[in-house]
Enzyme design. Structure first.
Site, PDB file in Angstrom:
ATOM      1  N   TYR A  25      -7.045   5.192  -1.322  1.00 54.67           N
ATOM      2  CA  TYR A  25      -8.347   4.531  -1.143  1.00 54.67           C
ATOM      3  C   TYR A  25      -8.471   3.925   0.246  1.00 54.67           C
ATOM      4  CZ  TYR A  25      -7.235  -0.502  -1.388  1.00 54.67           C
ATOM      5  OH  TYR A  25      -6.800  -1.779  -1.112  1.00 54.67           O
ATOM      6  N   TRP A  33       0.831  -1.212   0.000  1.00 51.68           N
ATOM      7  CA  TRP A  33       0.000   0.000   0.000  1.00 51.68           C
ATOM      8  C   TRP A  33       0.862   1.259   0.000  1.00 51.68           C
ATOM      9  CZ3 TRP A  33      -1.701  -4.595   1.871  1.00 51.68           C
ATOM     10  CH2 TRP A  33      -2.987  -4.990   1.508  1.00 51.68           C
ATOM     11  N   HIS A  91     -13.574  -1.133   0.297  1.00 54.08           N
ATOM     12  CA  HIS A  91     -12.783  -2.341   0.541  1.00 54.08           C
ATOM     13  C   HIS A  91     -13.485  -3.511  -0.135  1.00 54.08           C
ATOM     14  CE1 HIS A  91     -10.248  -5.330   2.208  1.00 54.08           C
ATOM     15  NE2 HIS A  91     -11.129  -5.808   3.050  1.00 54.08           N
ATOM     16  N   GLU A 104     -31.243   2.015   8.683  1.00 55.19           N
ATOM     17  CA  GLU A 104     -30.802   2.785   9.849  1.00 55.19           C
ATOM     18  C   GLU A 104     -32.021   3.367  10.564  1.00 55.19           C
ATOM     19  OE1 GLU A 104     -27.885   3.596  12.327  1.00 55.19           O
ATOM     20  OE2 GLU A 104     -27.400   2.838  10.337  1.00 55.19           O
ATOM     21  N   ASP A 158     -19.550   3.264  14.081  1.00 61.85           N
ATOM     22  CA  ASP A 158     -19.918   4.678  14.207  1.00 61.85           C
ATOM     23  C   ASP A 158     -18.661   5.519  13.998  1.00 61.85           C
ATOM     24  OD1 ASP A 158     -22.410   3.778  14.976  1.00 61.85           O
ATOM     25  OD2 ASP A 158     -21.997   3.962  17.115  1.00 61.85           O
ATOM     26  N   ASP A 165     -12.407 -13.044   3.240  1.00 64.15           N
ATOM     27  CA  ASP A 165     -11.564 -11.894   2.893  1.00 64.15           C
ATOM     28  C   ASP A 165     -10.103 -12.319   2.921  1.00 64.15           C
ATOM     29  OD1 ASP A 165     -10.437  -9.442   2.452  1.00 64.15           O
ATOM     30  OD2 ASP A 165     -11.464  -8.401   4.075  1.00 64.15           O
ATOM     31  N   CYS A 188      -6.558  -4.627  -2.129  1.00 62.36           N
ATOM     32  CA  CYS A 188      -7.724  -5.440  -1.763  1.00 62.36           C
ATOM     33  C   CYS A 188      -8.454  -6.057  -2.957  1.00 62.36           C
ATOM     34  CB  CYS A 188      -8.687  -4.641  -0.887  1.00 62.36           C
ATOM     35  SG  CYS A 188      -9.596  -3.333  -1.744  1.00 62.36           S
ATOM     36  N   ASN A 211     -20.446  -1.526  10.029  1.00 68.20           N
ATOM     37  CA  ASN A 211     -21.370  -0.970  11.024  1.00 68.20           C
ATOM     38  C   ASN A 211     -20.776   0.016  12.018  1.00 68.20           C
ATOM     39  OD1 ASN A 211     -24.141  -2.059  10.749  1.00 68.20           O
ATOM     40  ND2 ASN A 211     -23.075  -4.012  10.810  1.00 68.20           N
TER      41      ASN A 211
END
Length: 666
Positions: free
Chosen positions: A501, A224, A318, A430, A383, A341, A259, A381
């Site tokens: 990214y 990266w 991603h 949401e 915050d 993944d 990725c 998910n």
């Protein structure tokens, strides 16, 4: 071994680059055995299928198929027909069979024991998972999906940013020369036990680990940085075939991947051995270094971003894979699509891998199930928590954003070149009761959210950017909305930076400090322009701009973040000639540099499964308004819909891609 006779019913006709029989487990295939005389009822004949170095019936790596009344193994056999000395035999491997390359022998019981045929590599056969068999753990319930997720040898991978999504074309090439052998070699090179290779969960888990080289000398080296001088830049790959061929040929990890490359090659591995698989993209993907559900962005006392103390990041996007499978280790609800993944991020049971994690478990917050549900859940998910540090080092939360992470989750649609939005498979709307239940459930499994009690702010900030392409002037509108009963004078600070990214933001190249008056219950906006002369020197190959606005009054702080992807100029791909198997065709790839700058160290790459092998052309410089084109001859190998993908990758410009689809006639 009757390769052609079996190929249609086993959906393996695309494996034209191997002379060996390729069949799927749980389904009968037929072979012809020629004896020195017609077979008699009293003859005691068995057919033996062996896999691995020390085959035994106990480990299911030696399968004995008998043709008489004598008991054999778990594979079943029957005589389908006799024509003189030639006997046609039907063989049905059971649906738990080991997947891989088998050796075949015929043995006859004689007075002195068993007499066997000599070892003959031409009678070896490949046995694959079977998405067409209802008893196989990878069974996929509809034909269109099986075509897309097992048989389609090219596809689209989505990149860019929310509101400015781009697509990269990818050649999976699962039927290309050497790819199936590479997939078996991958399992061999990590010494995966032979008897585990029929277990879809263990195969998916091992594949996730072996696609990266982090701890097991796997297929790809992640990079990266900005320096790809020791290998191929991740942006220059057009597909998986050359990567897997190089790994098979050299036995060392291939440089380099990010990725989407990890996901593309993992998808090729899965499809090649028969597992339904698709690449998905999660936009605004949280990479949280502290293992909770909070992605914390820290700001200095003056309202500017504190990048030194901000440890967490939001990736613009991603990519990972989903594989379709039954989960016999879990209740039936958790079968179906699973997150797998291969990008090395965190260790799982000692290796850099992730999954298979049931997508439905993520949606319902049931994170106690195997494997790696907590990590995958946080990616979609988290915050975003905005924190201001005062001059004494105290941290105060001034805003939380519960909607941006996992804002959009996309994959290629079945049977078309369009995209399918699958966000609803990962999360409930949401604010809905179901979503609140999911988040409560996740907290019970130890994932900590931000529950800071903040007075509801009556001041808000937002950034909007008009859609634009690379080389355009970017028009940015910053809007403050004042719901207070009194007018407000807002001190505002806008920063513009280039961004990887992965969410890594470079130093800002444009800063605007301004004050803006906003009347009670009104909105007011300020418009700024970012010219190509300002952003091009800083953009490099990153293609995305990052905007952050902070505003403060005497009693309120507000902020907003926006990332936009600058769409590069197109690559034109055109075909000529007769679209028919073995007839000569030509592909012409054309590019004109519309930018007011030269492009350096360019490489033009093109390939197409069953059409054109990987081809590469290099240019030291492509000046402003300069045109380049390459014309390449090829002969289609297989009928049906096919694609040629091309990419132009330069030191200071990436993501220039093009594709052409063609229907090849028999």
């Amino acid at each position: 071994m009757q390769k052609e006779r079996n190929a249609g019913s086993h959906n393996t006709a695309d494996f034209i680059n191997t002379p060996l029989l390729v069949v799927r487990r749980g389904q009968e295939f037929s072979i012809d055995i020629t004896f020195n005389r017609p077979l008699a009822p009293q003859d005691d004949v068995q057919i033996e299928f062996l896999i691995g170095s020390d085959p035994t019936p106990q480990k299911r790596s030696l399968q004995i198929v008998t043709l008489g009344n004598r008991e054999g193994g778990t594979w079943k056999g029957q005589i389908l027909g006799v024509q003189g000395a030639v006997t046609t035999v039907g063989i049905t491997p059971d649906t738990q069979s080991i997947v891989g390359l088998y050796r075949t022998y015929v043995a006859i019981a004689t007075g002195g024991g068993m007499q066997r045929t000599q070892k003959d590599p031409t009678t070896n056969l490949y046995l694959l998972f079977n998405a067409w068999s209802p008893d196989d753990d990878v069974y996929y319930p509809d034909d269109a999906g099986r075509w897309e997720y097992v048989l389609n040898s090219s596809g689209h991978i989505y990149q860019g940013a929310v509101g400015s999504v781009s697509e990269r074309y990818w050649v999976y090439g699962q039927f290309d020369k050497g790819v199936l052998d590479a997939c078996i070699y991958i399992m061999d090179s990590c010494q995966m036990p032979i008897h585990d290779r029929g277990d879809i969960i263990k195969v998916a888990r091992k594949a996730s680990a072996m696609m990266n080289s982090q701890d097991d000398n796997g297929v790809l080296v992640g990079n990266w940085s900005d320096d790809f001088s020791m290998g191929t830049p991740p942006t220059a790959w057009t597909g998986s075939t050359k990567i897997l061929q190089d790994y098979l040929g050299q036995g060392i990890p291939v440089c380099y991947a990010q990725c989407w490359v990890f996901a593309g090659v993992l998808c090729s591995f899965m499809r090649s051995i028969g597992i339904p698989c698709r690449v998905i993209t999660n936009f605004n993907s949280a990479h949280d270094n502290t293992g909770n559900l909070k992605t914390e962005l820290i700001f200095k006392p003056d309202g500017t971003p504190d990048r030194r103390n901000t440890r967490d990041s939001i990736w613009n996007y991603h990519c990972w894979c989903e594989a379709f499978m039954k989960r016999p280790d879990l209740p039936p609800k958790y079968s179906g699509w699973q997150v797998v993944d291969a990008t090395p991020q965190e260790t799982s049971d000692g290796y850099f891998r992730c999954g298979p994690a049931p997508v439905i478990a993520l949606k319902d917050g049931e994170l106690n199930h195997q494997f790696d549900c907590r990590f995958a859940f946080a990616e979609v998910n988290s915050d975003i928590v905005y924190i201001k540090m005062d001059r004494y080092g105290n941290m105060n939360v001034f805003n939380t954003d519960k909607t941006s992470v996992g804002a959009q989750i996309l994959t290629k649609a079945v049977g078309t070149n369009g995209m399918e939005d699958i966000t609803h498979t990962y999360k409930y709307p949401e604010g809905s009761n179901e979503n609140n239940n999911t988040m409560s459930q996740a907290e019970q499994f130890g994932l900590e959210r931000d529950n800071s009690e903040m007075p509801e702010s009556k001041l808000s900030a937002s950034i909007t950017v008009d859609p634009c392409q690379l080389g355009d002037t970017v028009k940015v509108t910053v809007t403050f909305k004042n719901q207070n009963q009194v007018d407000k004078m807002i001190k505002a600070h806008l920063e513009v930076s280039a961004v990887f990214y992965t969410g890594v933001v470079l130093d800002e190249f444009k800063v605007e400090d301004f004050s803006i008056y906003t009347a009670a219950f009104q909105s007011n906006s300020a418009v700024f322009e970012v010219t190509p002369q300002e952003y091009m020197p800083h953009l490099g190959a990153k293609m995305s701009l990052h905007f952050v606005i902070t505003g403060k009054t005497e009693d309120e702080n507000v902020s907003d973040v926006k990332v936009i992807y600058l769409k590069p100029p197109p690559l034109i791909v055109q075909l000529s000639g007769t679209p028919q198997v073995n007839q000569q065709m030509f592909v012409t790839v054309y590019f004109k540099n519309p930018l007011n700058m030269s492009l350096y160290n360019a490489r033009l790459v093109m390939e197409g499964a069953a059409l054109l092998d990987h081809r590469e052309f290099k240019y030291s410089v492509i000046g402003p308004n300069m045109e380049i084109s390459q014309k390449v001859a090829f002969r289609p190998q297989k009928p049906g819909w096919r694609s040629i993908v091309a990419v132009l990758d330069c030191q200071n410009l990436t993501e220039v891609t093009g594709k052409v689809d063609v229907k090849i006639m028999p």
